[in-house]
Scaffold this active site. Structure first.
Site, short mmCIF file in Angstrom:
data_model
loop_
_atom_site.label_atom_id
_atom_site.label_comp_id
_atom_site.label_asym_id
_atom_site.label_seq_id
_atom_site.Cartn_x
_atom_site.Cartn_y
_atom_site.Cartn_z
N GLU A 1 12.71 -1.49 11.53
CA GLU A 1 13.18 -0.36 10.73
C GLU A 1 13.84 0.73 11.57
O GLU A 1 14.89 1.27 11.20
CB GLU A 1 12.03 0.25 9.92
CG GLU A 1 11.55 -0.63 8.78
CD GLU A 1 10.57 -1.71 9.21
OE1 GLU A 1 10.16 -1.71 10.39
OE2 GLU A 1 10.22 -2.56 8.37
N HIS B 1 0.07 0.75 1.96
CA HIS B 1 1.22 0.33 1.17
C HIS B 1 1.34 1.08 -0.15
O HIS B 1 1.98 0.60 -1.07
CB HIS B 1 1.13 -1.17 0.85
CG HIS B 1 1.45 -2.06 2.01
ND1 HIS B 1 0.60 -2.27 3.05
CD2 HIS B 1 2.54 -2.81 2.28
CE1 HIS B 1 1.14 -3.11 3.91
NE2 HIS B 1 2.32 -3.46 3.47
C1 LIG Z 1 6.92 -2.03 9.27
C2 LIG Z 1 6.89 -3.08 8.22
N1 LIG Z 1 8.06 -3.58 7.78
C3 LIG Z 1 8.07 -4.53 6.82
C4 LIG Z 1 6.91 -4.98 6.29
C5 LIG Z 1 6.91 -6.03 5.20
N2 LIG Z 1 6.49 -7.31 5.75
C6 LIG Z 1 5.21 -7.66 5.69
S1 LIG Z 1 4.95 -9.09 6.47
C7 LIG Z 1 6.55 -9.29 6.88
C8 LIG Z 1 6.99 -10.50 7.63
C9 LIG Z 1 6.33 -10.60 8.97
O1 LIG Z 1 6.56 -11.84 9.55
P1 LIG Z 1 5.83 -12.32 10.87
O2 LIG Z 1 5.70 -11.19 11.80
O3 LIG Z 1 6.53 -13.51 11.34
O4 LIG Z 1 4.36 -12.67 10.41
P2 LIG Z 1 3.85 -13.82 9.43
O5 LIG Z 1 3.91 -13.24 8.06
O6 LIG Z 1 4.72 -14.99 9.60
O7 LIG Z 1 2.44 -14.07 9.81
C10 LIG Z 1 7.28 -8.21 6.40
C11 LIG Z 1 8.72 -8.06 6.55
C12 LIG Z 1 5.70 -4.40 6.77
N3 LIG Z 1 4.51 -4.75 6.28
N4 LIG Z 1 5.72 -3.47 7.74
#
Ligand SMILES: Cc1ncc(C[n+]2csc(CCOP(=O)(O)OP(=O)(O)O)c2C)c(N)n1
Ligand SMILES: [Mg+2]
Lengths: 360, 403
Positions: free
Chosen positions: A89, A158
C-alpha cells in the site's frame, strides 16, 4: 498511436465542463442499481471520458476487485489502465500520488481503508499538502477509494471508520456516500476534481440496490462535493448522518413517524467540506439536533458538527442540547452480540430522539 | 507462470528412501513386534543462499515422533475442515482463512522449536494456535465467537494468542517487524530464544518486511523470517506480484534457505539448523517454505478463477503433506496402518466433540464489550453509543507476556 490518441483525449478532457448537478433526484422512473454497480459505472464512464484516468490497486484487474467493484474494467481497458499491484500500500499509494503530480488522474483503490493506514503518509503528507506547499503549483488530482467502516464479523483490525481521520486534514476532500446515486455522482465528481479526494465506501452496502433516477443513469450525472442531501424532510428533529448511518437514521425516522415524530434526515455525503449550512437551516426549523455515525465518538464527525453548531447562530435555535449517537468507544469485537452492541442500531436513535424530545 | 513453480515441486518429490531392507542392513530397523522403533529418511536438500553448511538431509524418527507429527498435522486438517463447515453454517463469521495443505510447515517448525522460542504469524493462524498449546475447543470456540474461545470470542479467526504466540495479525506484513521486535526482546532479556515470523509470498512485498530485514541484520536479532510461499496472495500468483520469486534470497544481506514445505521432515531439519544458527548469535535468516493452499484465499473465495482445479488436484494427489508422511511412516514400518486408523478416529472424535461444545457455548456478556481496552484504564467511564449509558471498564484476561 496510443500517445496521439491520449493527447487528443487530454485536450477534450481539459475542456470538459462540470455537468449540472442535482442534490435531490426524482425517483419517477427509478431503476434499482446496486452500490457496487453504481461505483463501477462511475469509474467506467470517467475512464471512457478521460484517458488520464486509470485504476490501481490490489486485485483490481484480473480478479475484478476483491469486492468486484472494478468488474469488467480490466477486460475493457487492459493492463495499461487497470493495474494489479502487489500488496504494498505504501508503495502504490506513493506511485499513484506521483502519477497524479505528473498530470494523470489515478484512482487508487485500497482493498479496505484499514490497509490505507499503511499508506496514510502519502495520503496526507504527499497528496493533501503538496498543493499548499507548492503555493498552488502542483496539483494532486487523485482519488483514494475503498470500503470503510464497520464490516461484519471481521474484528478490530478490519472494522473501523476513517471518516474523522481524513476529515481532520486540510487539503483533502472527504466523501462518504450512502446509496447508489451518491456513489455514482460523487465518485465521478471526485475523479474530475483537481484535488485529492478520499472516497469512503461501505462494504455492507455494496450489494444493496437503491433506485437510480434517469438523471443519475446519465453519463453527465455529477454531484457536488461538499453538499449534503435532505433524505427525508421533517420538522421535529434533525438527524445528521453519513454512509450506513443514514440508513440507521432513516429506519429510526420511519419508526418515529408512526409515533407522530417527524425527523429530518440529512445525508452528509461529504465530510470535508462539511455542509454546515444545510444542517444549520434544518436546525433552525426543527430546533433539535442528533448526529448519527458508526465511527468512534472522540474527535468524531458528530463532535465536529456539534462544535460548529455551538459556534454559530444555530446554537440559539436549539431547544435542547444537541447529542451524538456514535460507535461505542472500543475496538470492534468479533462476537456477534457484542458487535451489534458496538454499532448504533435504529433503536438507539429512536431512544435518543425520544429523550431529546422528552416523549415516552 | 504458476505452473513452472508447480512442476518444479513435482520434480522434487520421491527423495525418501523407502527401502526397508537398506535400513535393516544398517541396523536402524529393529524388527521387534514386526515394526521398527526408528527409521531414517532422506529429504530433498534445502537450497542455500549465503550459507556454507546445509541442514542435514537425513532425518531419524522414532515411533513417538512419527505419531506426534502425524497427529498434529491431521488434527490441523480436521480442525480446518470443521471450521469450514461452521463457516458454511454461518456460525463462523467474517474472514476465515484455512491452512489445509500447509500443515507440514507449522508442524515441522514446531518440532524443531524449544519451549522458549516464539512465533508470530498472519491471519492463517488456526493451526499455529493449536500447536502453540490452545486446545481445539479454544480455537473452535474463538471462531464461533464464544466464551471458551482463546480470546473469549473477541478476536475471531484472525486474532488468537497464547504463551509465546503473538497472533494472529490481520494486516499483511505487519507481523514481520513485530517478529523482529519479539526477537529483540528475547535477545535483550538474555535468553537464547528465537522468534519465528511467518508471512506469505504476497506479504513478502510489503516495504516493512525489508525494513525489518535490515534492522534484524544490523543488530543480529535472533529472528527467523519464514516466507510461506503457497503460490498465491489472494488471486495473484507470486510471479505476478514479485519481481524476484526466490523468496529465500530476498533478504539480500540476510542468508537464506529454501525448504520443501510439503515435507514435514525437511522442515523440521531445516529449522533445527535455523534455530541453532539464530540462537548462536549469528543473526537472522530468511527461509522460504514452498507449500500450497488447497482452499480459496478465504472462505469467500472459491479459489478457482486464478488457478485450475487440476493444479489443486495434482498437489492433493501427489504432494499432500499428510498423505506422504503417512506413507513414509507406514512403509518403513514405524507405525501400522491400523494405528493410523485408530488415531484418525480419535482425532475425529476430539474435533467433533470440541465442535459441538463450541457451538453450544455462550457468547460473553455485553458487560465485556468494554473489557480489556486498557491494562490500566484511566477513564472513569467509557462512552457508549449514546451519552446516557456509559460503560464500565473491566480487566479480565491474565496477561501472558508479563511474568
Ligand atoms: C496491509 C494489508 N493489505 C491487504 C490486505 C488484504 N489481504 C489479506 S490476505 C491478502 C493476501 C496475502 O497473501 P500472502 O501473503 O501470500 O498470504 P496467504 O494468504 O497466501 O497465506 C491480502 C491482500 C491486508 N489484510 N492487509
Ligand atoms: Mg500466499
Amino acid at each position: 498511436m496510443a500517445t496521439v490518441k491520449s493527447l487528443t483525449l487530454f485536450g477534450v478532457a481539459n475542456k470538459a465542463t462540470f455537468a449540472r448537478s442535482f442534490s435531490t433526484s426524482k425517483a419517477l422512473s427509478a431503476k434499482p442499481m446496486t452500490v457496487r454497480d453504481a461505483l463501477n459505472s462511475a469509474m467506467d464512464e470517467e475512464m471512457e471520458r478521460d484517458e488520464r484516468v486509470f485504476l490501481m490497486g490490489e486485485e483490481v484487474a484480473q480478479y475484478d476487485g476483491a469486492y468486484k467493484v472494478s468488474r469488467g474494467l480490466w477486460k475493457k481497458y487492459g493492463d495499461k489502465r487497470v493495474i494489479d499491484t502487489p500488496i504494498t500500500e505504501m508503495g502504490f499509494a506513493g506511485i499513484a500520488t506521483g502519477a497524479a503530480m505528473a498530470g494523470l488522474r489515478p484512482i487508487c483503490e485500497f482493498m479496505t481503508f484499514n490497509f490505507a493506514m499503511q499508506a496514510i503518509d502519502h495520503i496526507i503528507n504527499s497528496a493533501a499538502k503538496t498543493f499548499y506547499m507548492s503555493a498552488g503549483r502542483v496539483n494532486v488530482p487523485i482519488v483514494f477509494r475503498g470500503p470503510n467502516g464497520a464490516a461484519a464479523g471481521v474484528a478490530a483490525q478490519h472494522s473501523q471508520c476513517y471518516g474523522a481521520w481524513y476529515a481532520h486534514c486540510p487539503g483533502l476532500k472527504v466523501v462518504s456516500p450512502y446509496n447508489s446515486e451518491d456513489c455514482k455522482g460523487l465518485l465521478k465528481a471526485a475523479i474530475r476534481d483537481p484535488d485529492p479526494v478520499v472516497f469512503l465506501e461501505n462494504e455492507i452496502l455494496y450489494g444493496v440496490q437503491y433506485p437510480m433516477s434517469d438523471e443519475a443513469l446519465s453519463k453527465d450525472f455529477v454531484l457536488p462535493i461538499g453538499k449534503a442531501k435532505i433524505e427525508k424532510p421533517g420538522k421535529h428533529i434533525t438527524l445528521v448522518a453519513h454512509s450506513k448511518a443514514v440508513e440507521t437514521s432513516l429506519e429510526a425516522a420511519k419508526e418515529l413517524a408512526g409515533k407522530g415524530i417527524e425527523c429530518e434526515v440529512i445525508n452528509l455525503r461529504s465530510l470535508r467540506p462539511l455542509d454546515i449550512d444545510t444542517i444549520t437551516k434544518s436546525v433552525t426549523k426543527t430546533n433539535h439536533l442528533l448526529s448519527v455515525e458508526q465511527g468512534w465518538p472522540t474527535c468524531g464527525i458528530g463532535a465536529e458538527i456539534l462544535a460548529q453548531i455551538m459556534e454559530s447562530e444555530a446554537f440559539f435555535h436549539l431547544d435542547q442540547p444537541a447529542l451524538r449517537i456514535t460507535g461505542a468507544d472500543v475496538p470492534m469485537p468479533y462476537a456477534k452480540s457484542l458487535e451489534i452492541a458496538a454499532i448504533p442500531q435504529p433503536k438507539d436513535v429512536v431512544a435518543a430522539v425520544k429523550k431529546l424530545l422528552k416523549v415516552k | 507462470m504458476a505452473k513452472n513453480v508447480f512442476k518444479d515441486f513435482l520434480n522434487r518429490k520421491k527423495h525418501i528412501i523407502y527401502n526397508i531392507e537398506f535400513w535393516k542392513t544398517l541396523g536402524l530397523l529393529s524388527k521387534k513386534n514386526n515394526y521398527a522403533t526408528e527409521a531414517t529418511f532422506e529429504t530433498k536438500p534445502c537450497k542455500l543462499y549465503r550459507l556454507e553448511d546445509a541442514p542435514s538431509t537425513s532425518v531419524t524418527l522414532n515411533k513417538e515422533d512419527a505419531l506426534r507429527m502425524y497427529t498434529r498435522m491431521h488434527t490441523i486438517r480436521r480442525l480446518e475442515t470443521s471450521i469450514g463447515s461452521l463457516y458454511k453454517e454461518k456460525i463462523v463469521r467474517g474472514f476465515c482463512h484455512l491452512y489445509s495443505g500447509q500443515e507440514a510447515v507449522a508442524v515441522g517448525i514446531k518440532e524443531a522449536m524449544r519451549p522458549h522460542d516464539a512465533v508470530i504469524t498472519a491471519y492463517r493462524a488456526h493451526g499455529w494456535t493449536y500447536l502453540m498449546g490452545v486446545e481445539p475447543l479454544g480455537v473452535l470456540a474463538e471462531l464461533c465467537g464464544r466464551q471458551s474461545g482463546c480470546a473469549r470470542g473477541k478476536g475471531g479467526s484472525m486474532h488468537m494468542y497464547t504463551d509465546n504466540f503473538y497472533g494472529g495479525n490481520g494486516i499483511v506484513g505487519a507481523q514481520v517487524p513485530l517478529g523482529a521486535g519479539i526477537a529483540l526482546a528475547l535477545k535483550y532479556k538474555g535468553t537464547d530464544g528465537v522468534c519465528i515470523a511467518l508471512y506469505g509470498d504476497g506479504a513478502a512485498n510489503q516495504g516493512q518486511v525489508f525494513e525489518a530485514y535490515n534492522m534484524a541484520k544490523l543488530w543480529d536479532l535472533p529472528c527467523i523470517f519464514v516466507c510461506e510461499n503457497n503460490g498465491y496472495g489472494m488471486g495473484t500468483s507470486a510471479e505476478r506480484a514479485s519481481a524476484e520469486v526466490n523468496f529465500y534470497q530476498r533478504g539480500m544481506y540476510v542468508p537464506g534457505l529454501w525448504v520443501d514445505g510439503m515435507d514435514v521432515l525437511a522442515v523440521k531439519e531445516c529449522f533445527k539448523y535455523a534455530i541453532n544458527y539464530a540462537a548462536s548469535g549469528k543473526g537472522p535468516l530468511v527461509i522460504e517454505a514452498a507449500t500450497y493452499r488447497y482452499s480459496g484465499h478465504s472462505m469467500s473465495d472459491p479459489g478457482t478463477s486464478y488457478r485450475t482445479r487440476d493444479e489443486i488436484q495434482e498437489v492433493r494427489q501427489t504432494r499432500d503433506p499428510i498423505t506422504s508422511f503417512k506413507e513414509k511412516i507406514i512403509s518403513t514400518e514405524l507405525v501400522t496402518a491400523d494405528e493410523i486408523k485408530k488415531i484418525d478416529g480419535e482425532i475425529r472424535t476430539t474435533i467433533d466433540d470440541a465442535t459441538k461444545k463450541a457451538k453450544a457455548d455462550k457468547e460473553i456478556g455485553l458487560d465485556e464489550l468494554c473489557a480489556d481496552v486498557y491494562s490500566i484504564n484511566l477513564e472513569p467511564k467509557i462512552r457508549n453509543i449514546d451519552p446516557f449509558t456509559p460503560l464500565v471498564h473491566k480487566r479480565i484476561g491474565p496477561a501472558v507476556n508479563f511474568k
